[in-house]
Enzyme design. Structure first.
Site, short mmCIF file in Angstrom:
data_model
loop_
_atom_site.label_atom_id
_atom_site.label_comp_id
_atom_site.label_asym_id
_atom_site.label_seq_id
_atom_site.Cartn_x
_atom_site.Cartn_y
_atom_site.Cartn_z
N ASP A 1 0.77 -1.08 -0.16
CA ASP A 1 0.07 0.13 -0.10
C ASP A 1 0.93 1.32 0.14
O ASP A 1 1.90 1.42 0.41
CB ASP A 1 -0.96 -0.12 1.19
N GLY A 2 0.35 2.50 -0.57
CA GLY A 2 0.96 3.64 -0.45
C GLY A 2 1.41 4.19 -1.79
O GLY A 2 2.14 5.03 -1.77
N ARG B 1 -0.73 9.37 -10.00
CA ARG B 1 -0.67 8.05 -9.25
C ARG B 1 -0.22 6.76 -10.04
O ARG B 1 0.55 5.95 -9.33
CB ARG B 1 -2.32 7.55 -8.97
N HIS C 1 2.38 3.50 -8.98
CA HIS C 1 2.14 1.81 -9.18
C HIS C 1 3.16 1.35 -10.06
O HIS C 1 3.83 0.01 -9.69
CB HIS C 1 0.81 1.70 -10.06
N SER D 1 -7.75 -5.34 -5.14
CA SER D 1 -8.76 -5.89 -4.48
C SER D 1 -10.04 -6.06 -5.06
O SER D 1 -10.01 -5.03 -6.08
CB SER D 1 -8.93 -5.13 -3.10
N THR D 2 -10.88 -6.56 -4.70
CA THR D 2 -12.35 -6.55 -5.25
C THR D 2 -12.79 -5.03 -5.15
O THR D 2 -13.63 -4.86 -5.87
CB THR D 2 -13.22 -7.70 -4.58
N GLU D 3 -12.43 -4.42 -4.18
CA GLU D 3 -13.06 -2.90 -4.04
C GLU D 3 -12.22 -2.14 -4.70
O GLU D 3 -12.65 -0.78 -5.14
CB GLU D 3 -12.71 -2.62 -2.65
N ARG E 1 -12.05 2.46 -8.21
CA ARG E 1 -11.25 3.50 -8.41
C ARG E 1 -11.41 4.03 -9.97
O ARG E 1 -12.25 3.66 -10.70
CB ARG E 1 -9.54 2.96 -8.39
N LEU F 1 10.31 -20.91 -4.48
CA LEU F 1 9.27 -19.84 -3.80
C LEU F 1 8.01 -19.97 -4.42
O LEU F 1 7.88 -19.97 -5.83
CB LEU F 1 9.82 -18.34 -4.04
N ARG G 1 2.00 -4.76 6.23
CA ARG G 1 1.20 -3.46 5.58
C ARG G 1 2.07 -2.48 5.56
O ARG G 1 2.60 -1.76 6.62
CB ARG G 1 0.00 -3.47 6.22
N SER H 1 -8.28 -4.52 5.20
CA SER H 1 -9.09 -4.18 3.79
C SER H 1 -9.19 -5.53 3.05
O SER H 1 -8.78 -5.67 1.85
CB SER H 1 -7.82 -3.44 2.98
C1 IPE Z 1 -5.53 -2.55 -0.29
O1 IPE Z 1 -5.11 -1.16 -0.12
C2 IPE Z 1 -5.53 -3.52 -1.37
C3 IPE Z 1 -4.08 -3.48 -2.10
C4 IPE Z 1 -2.90 -3.16 -1.51
C5 IPE Z 1 -4.21 -4.14 -3.34
P1 IPE Z 1 -6.42 -0.11 -0.62
O2 IPE Z 1 -5.46 1.13 -0.82
O3 IPE Z 1 -7.41 -0.62 -1.44
O4 IPE Z 1 -6.90 -0.14 1.14
P2 IPE Z 1 -7.72 0.63 1.63
O5 IPE Z 1 -8.76 1.53 0.62
O6 IPE Z 1 -6.85 1.72 2.22
O7 IPE Z 1 -8.34 0.23 2.82
C1 IPE Z 2 -1.65 0.33 -3.42
O1 IPE Z 2 -1.28 1.57 -3.47
C2 IPE Z 2 -1.78 -0.54 -4.73
C3 IPE Z 2 -3.08 -0.91 -4.83
C4 IPE Z 2 -4.09 -0.69 -4.23
C5 IPE Z 2 -3.46 -1.32 -6.35
P1 IPE Z 2 -2.36 2.41 -3.36
O2 IPE Z 2 -2.81 3.00 -4.61
O3 IPE Z 2 -3.76 2.20 -2.40
O4 IPE Z 2 -1.82 3.80 -2.54
P2 IPE Z 2 -2.57 5.10 -1.53
O5 IPE Z 2 -3.04 4.08 -0.51
O6 IPE Z 2 -3.49 5.63 -2.41
O7 IPE Z 2 -1.30 6.02 -1.38
MG MG Z 3 -4.05 2.37 -0.48
#
Ligand code: IPE
Ligand code: IPE
Ligand code: MG
Length: 249
Positions: A22-23, A35, A39, A67-69, A73, A133, A186, A194
């Protein structure tokens, strides 16, 4: 036996590490980039993390990539993430396979574009005999979705009620045959699950760091593993040392 690069006895290493990468978005915004640049940087880092995982001698790595959520985006970002998955398979597959990485996918494959589905299936097929692995790629993965589809298949198979157990449910999940994660990392500091491995994480240890995913390097990975090695995992029991010291028995 001690892993030379680590100074951690092999029996104190996690067998299975899972990562919520994440991030990426915030990493990019902080630098004034779009953004998607985050990635891309995250993908570069993933390559380094996989290599370190092999070097550390960890047998299972699960990465949360989509993720499924994440369908919620903006469409350009979703499309960009799909393209990154394709590019990674195209560019990295041969090298990963050479390094002994067995690729697996967890999540709903059938909801992805047919071209991506066939690339993923080819990658899984090509690497299925590798054993250095096991890399589970969680793409279009959701923990609740996984449990719902497991319940549906258990009912469809006519499994008698008396046979429904922890072990049976585990065998119906995408991760069937993979040990539960010992350590979940994380990045980016969020204190939430999440929807990641919600069944499998029942007794996982967590390592949460404010570092954004593209900056999560080998040194910090090593630190996470050392932290894990010093944890006292009780699984609901009592630590042997506490028994000895505290009780009057
Ligand atoms: C979790 O991160 C999903 C992945 C890293 C693929 P998100 O950025 O989608 O999670 P939330 O929205 O902060 O919970
Ligand atoms: C995690 O980074 C990657 C995915 C969820 C695909 P984010 O895109 O969630 O990055 P932030 O959380 O918005 O910084
Ligand atoms: Mg995120």
């Amino acid at each position: 036996m001690t892993i030379p690069a680590l100074a951690i006895p092999a029996e104190k290493l996690p067998r299975h590490v899972a990562m919520i990468m994440d991030g990426n978005g915030r990493w990019a915004i902080q630098r004034g980039y779009p953004r998607l640049a985050g990635h891309k940087a995250g993908t570069e880092n993933l390559r380094r993390v996989i290599r370190s995982t092999v070097e550390f001698g960890i047998k299972y790595l699960t990465i949360y990539a989509f993720s499924t959520e994440n369908w919620g985006r903006p469409p350009e970002e979703v499309m960009g993430l799909m393209r990154i998955l394709e590019d990674v398979i195209d560019r990295e597959l041969a090298e990963l396979s050479k390094e002994g990485v067995q690729l697996r996918h967890i999540g709903r494959l059938e909801r992805l574009a047919p071209k991506i589905q066939s690339k993923v299936l080819q990658a899984v097929e090509l690497t299925k005999h590798n054993d250095r692995l096991v890399l589970n790629v969680a793409f279009n993965y959701g923990g609740r979705d996984e449990i719902v589809q497991a319940i549906q298949r258990i009912i469809k198979d006519g499994v008698p009620i008396s046979e429904v157990s922890d072990q049976l449910v585990s065998r119906y999940l995408y991760t069937a045959g993979v040990p539960d994660p010992d350590l979940i990392i994380r990045t980016s500091g969020e204190l939430r699950v999440s929807n990641f491995l919600i069944w499998q994480a029942a007794y996982a240890e967590w390592y949460i760091t404010p570092t954004f995913w593209p900056d999560f390097d080998k040194e910090e990975y090593r630190h996470a593993l050392e932290t894990f090695a010093n944890r006292d995992r009780r699984f609901g029991g009592v630590a042997p040392v506490a028994l000895g010291k505290g009780s009057n028995a």
